[in-house]
Write an enzyme that holds these catalytic residues in place. Sequence first.
Site, PDB file in Angstrom:
ATOM      1  N   LYS A  89       4.581   0.063  13.671  1.00 41.99           N
ATOM      2  CA  LYS A  89       5.415   0.031  12.471  1.00 41.99           C
ATOM      3  C   LYS A  89       4.613   0.557  11.314  1.00 41.99           C
ATOM      4  CE  LYS A  89       9.118  -0.944  10.190  1.00 41.99           C
ATOM      5  NZ  LYS A  89       9.054   0.455   9.716  1.00 41.99           N
ATOM      6  N   GLN A 110      -2.701  -0.437   8.184  1.00 41.08           N
ATOM      7  CA  GLN A 110      -1.377  -0.979   8.539  1.00 41.08           C
ATOM      8  C   GLN A 110      -1.461  -2.058   9.623  1.00 41.08           C
ATOM      9  OE1 GLN A 110       1.282   1.094   6.918  1.00 41.08           O
ATOM     10  NE2 GLN A 110       2.491  -0.748   7.133  1.00 41.08           N
ATOM     11  N   LYS A 113      -2.361  -5.222   7.779  1.00 40.05           N
ATOM     12  CA  LYS A 113      -1.286  -5.543   6.824  1.00 40.05           C
ATOM     13  C   LYS A 113      -0.094  -6.143   7.566  1.00 40.05           C
ATOM     14  CE  LYS A 113       0.007  -2.096   4.203  1.00 40.05           C
ATOM     15  NZ  LYS A 113       0.729  -1.047   3.421  1.00 40.05           N
ATOM     16  N   LYS A 125       1.306   4.974  11.624  1.00 37.42           N
ATOM     17  CA  LYS A 125       1.576   5.734  10.395  1.00 37.42           C
ATOM     18  C   LYS A 125       1.770   7.187  10.773  1.00 37.42           C
ATOM     19  CE  LYS A 125       1.727   5.002   5.908  1.00 37.42           C
ATOM     20  NZ  LYS A 125       1.963   3.767   5.146  1.00 37.42           N
ATOM     21  N   GLY A 164       9.595   4.856   5.194  1.00 41.07           N
ATOM     22  CA  GLY A 164       9.160   5.734   4.109  1.00 41.07           C
ATOM     23  C   GLY A 164       7.746   5.447   3.636  1.00 41.07           C
ATOM     24  N   ASP A 165       7.251   6.342   2.821  1.00 38.98           N
ATOM     25  CA  ASP A 165       5.976   6.191   2.111  1.00 38.98           C
ATOM     26  C   ASP A 165       6.061   7.259   1.015  1.00 38.98           C
ATOM     27  OD1 ASP A 165       3.150   4.719   2.628  1.00 38.98           O
ATOM     28  OD2 ASP A 165       2.714   6.701   1.877  1.00 38.98           O
ATOM     29  N   THR A 208       8.452  -3.437  -2.004  1.00 37.79           N
ATOM     30  CA  THR A 208       6.998  -3.287  -2.174  1.00 37.79           C
ATOM     31  C   THR A 208       6.585  -3.675  -3.595  1.00 37.79           C
ATOM     32  OG1 THR A 208       7.161  -1.443  -0.629  1.00 37.79           O
ATOM     33  CG2 THR A 208       5.033  -1.768  -1.698  1.00 37.79           C
ATOM     34  N   ASN A 239       8.788   4.733  -6.062  1.00 36.89           N
ATOM     35  CA  ASN A 239       9.468   3.502  -5.680  1.00 36.89           C
ATOM     36  C   ASN A 239       8.662   2.226  -5.973  1.00 36.89           C
ATOM     37  OD1 ASN A 239       9.827   1.708  -2.931  1.00 36.89           O
ATOM     38  ND2 ASN A 239      11.716   2.383  -3.900  1.00 36.89           N
ATOM     39  N   SER A 382      10.860  -4.347   5.837  1.00 36.97           N
ATOM     40  CA  SER A 382      11.266  -3.482   6.955  1.00 36.97           C
ATOM     41  C   SER A 382      11.445  -4.327   8.209  1.00 36.97           C
ATOM     42  CB  SER A 382      10.206  -2.411   7.225  1.00 36.97           C
ATOM     43  OG  SER A 382      10.342  -1.332   6.332  1.00 36.97           O
TER      44      SER A 382
HETATM   45  N1  GLU Z   1       4.805   2.750   3.743  1.00 36.89           N
HETATM   46  C1  GLU Z   1       4.870   1.347   3.518  1.00 36.89           C
HETATM   47  C2  GLU Z   1       3.501   0.742   3.750  1.00 36.89           C
HETATM   48  O1  GLU Z   1       2.519   1.360   3.423  1.00 36.89           O
HETATM   49  C3  GLU Z   1       6.005   0.690   4.285  1.00 36.89           C
HETATM   50  C4  GLU Z   1       6.001   0.866   5.773  1.00 36.89           C
HETATM   51  C5  GLU Z   1       7.234   0.348   6.478  1.00 36.89           C
HETATM   52  O2  GLU Z   1       8.151  -0.129   5.828  1.00 36.89           O
HETATM   53  O3  GLU Z   1       7.253   0.433   7.714  1.00 36.89           O
HETATM   54  O4  GLU Z   1       3.331  -0.361   4.196  1.00 36.89           O
END
Ligand code: GLU
Length: 450
Positions: A89, A110, A113, A125, A164-165, A208, A239, A382
Amino acid sequence: MSYTQSVIQTMSEKYPHQKFFLQALREILETLDDEIKRNPIYEKNAILERLVVPERSIAFRVPWVDKEGKIQVNQAYRIEFNSALGPYKGGLRFHPSVNEDVIKFLGFEQILKNSLTTLNMGGGKGGSDFDPKGKTDIEVMNFCQSFMSELYRHIGDRTDVPAGDIGVGAREIGYLFGQYKRLSNRFDGVLTGKGLKWGGSLARKEATGYGSVYFAQAMLEDNGQSLEGKVCAVSGSGNVAIYTIEKLYALGAKPVTASDSKGMVYEENGINLELLKQIKEVERLSLEEYAKRSPSAKYTPVSQYPQGRNMVWSIPCFAAFPSATQNELNAEDAKVLLDNGCKCISEGANMPSTLEATNLFIDAQIHYAPAKAANAGGVATSGLEMSQNASMSIWTFEEVDSRLSDIMNKIYRNAKETAKEFKQDKNLVLGANVAGFRKVALAMIEQGVV
Ligand code: GLU
């Protein structure tokens, strides 16, 4: 040499050019040193050697046709880093700076996190060096369709769920989803951040930014302080920054800055949020345009920033919310913030502070919320979108928002309690890294050598 140091050294020799990945690796592994020394089971199971190598890396070509009929080619990646806790994810970033190094650093962060969110998600990612800026909607659609024509075979709602990012918002997710559905003949929760009428979650867009403010609030309240009436500096205008500003206003704080790649605006009496949304979300213009329409705004172009500095951090503030991009806050910036009396940092962007800046914040014992804890609200929501998709239910905004706030409070408490075990009560970098790592490492040990 310790086990941790030897893994850092091996990786530094193997990937000397991957400076972002090595920066993230060093920051994480160094803080894990004590935990790893206390528990030889990690070394016995080669947890670090396994953790630092992605389970799967996909690099692919994205050919597409621009508005002049010319063929363009971009480089794209999806790095499926670790699936010990759940499906891979993590977001997709479309920005000219994207390369394998950047995606590896983001993917590595990630893993921990996602572990902190309390939900079951692995880490991944992806992205491309494609720049959506200045492109027409049709060009963006052409690119997204070509990108998904390769990616669709690697992802799935129980395998890998991108989102997204930077450079990937509702428009891009829509085009990507449409192409995925067409190729796979499946309507499932394979992407998050979807449109609200077709499977998206309420409050995902805001998550976020809101999450980063909830984290700061939890951290401050625990220390008898609050954001009410406080001047806050926010960087970025995407965002994350927009919804950080929105939540700061909701809590009675005064966010006074925003920035983009061309410059920054300072509004002594607070950023005009409606105007910012109009310029960035609707018209997709630069902040120069914001300054033209707001007589009270003071605009500084990047060319006038002091050498090697980010002007946003020169504005005296009680709390700073770096919400733009990696390494946007260096040691010089950190010193200026501290000299001006800044007491709280909450990182909405991924790795916005350099290692030197991070260490200055830790040494100063201010309330410092590192990215992987403070910005976990996006990916956590998410996860809530995935839950809703899987059970075919739709939760209200209030329901999602209250779960988000609850998750951010839990992440704070988990990081703090873990830091306490090491007698470094205020070191949330240590607390978040160790807490995130423990869960992943235990799952890896229990799942055997895979
Ligand atoms: N891009 C965001 C992050 O850095 C969200 C990733 C997601 O929602 O999967 O965590």
